[in-house]
Enzyme design. Sequence first.
Site, PDB file in Angstrom:
ATOM      1  N   ASP A  11      45.219  29.297  31.916  1.00  0.00           N
ATOM      2  CA  ASP A  11      45.327  30.596  31.807  1.00  0.00           C
ATOM      3  C   ASP A  11      46.362  30.991  32.749  1.00  0.00           C
ATOM      4  O   ASP A  11      46.764  30.423  33.666  1.00  0.00           O
ATOM      5  CB  ASP A  11      43.763  31.305  32.231  1.00  0.00           C
ATOM      6  N   ASP A  13      46.672  34.853  34.432  1.00  0.00           N
ATOM      7  CA  ASP A  13      46.296  35.868  35.399  1.00  0.00           C
ATOM      8  C   ASP A  13      45.131  35.449  36.146  1.00  0.00           C
ATOM      9  O   ASP A  13      44.074  35.069  35.380  1.00  0.00           O
ATOM     10  CB  ASP A  13      45.960  37.165  34.878  1.00  0.00           C
ATOM     11  N   ASP A 169      39.977  30.973  35.440  1.00  0.00           N
ATOM     12  CA  ASP A 169      39.011  31.465  36.656  1.00  0.00           C
ATOM     13  C   ASP A 169      38.087  32.410  36.278  1.00  0.00           C
ATOM     14  O   ASP A 169      37.538  32.941  37.003  1.00  0.00           O
ATOM     15  CB  ASP A 169      40.526  32.362  37.462  1.00  0.00           C
TER      16      ASP A 169
END
Length: 223
Positions: A11, A13, A169
Amino acid sequence: MSLTPRAIIFDLDGTLIDSLPVILRAFHSVCAALDLPKPDLRTAQGFVGAGVPVAMTRLLAWANADPSLHGRAVEEMEAAYGASPGDNEVYPGVREMLARLQEMGLPLGLCTNKPEAPTRAVLDALELGPFGAVVCGDTLKLRKPHPDPLLETARRLGVAASDTLYVGDSEIDHQTAAAAGIPFAFFEGGYLNAPLGDPPPALVLSAMSDLPQAFTSEMVRKA
């Protein structure tokens, strides 16, 4: 747990970069343009993760604003966020981690809900990569947590989904990996807004620099 991936997909961001302060600034630009109240950082974090259209839906709902403003809000958000890609910050250890994985011969991919134009601008401005495959929020008709973007990233890398590892995250990333049947590595330093649930992550990382230590070059199956 022994992991032997043939490729690793990330990922963006909250995983490779801390973009939330820049996103908050863009939210405030949207709010100024539409005469809406401005969220604080903690509130704004709850809006992100599922792509710009969903973020703007959440922002408008929080502000008790007219839903018909959604199209304009999306346009304002994309313009405001895309204006300063170099202001995003790379998390400590990320550059070294990516370089080490490349030395180990692992193909690297990127699967994000951020639209392609700002994604490419951020990667160029921060000199992140190279990534063998980049799938963004507007690459396909569907976004994460639908599994298609992650499966497409693996396909473009030329690796079976089950032979990849997805590093993210958030609960969105975890749901995406679970739906795609891909092992998930959870980075604790990002933008988690809800408990992960089952199945548990294959790895939990307190720092991105910990990732290469999970496997050695001898353990990695070459693509």
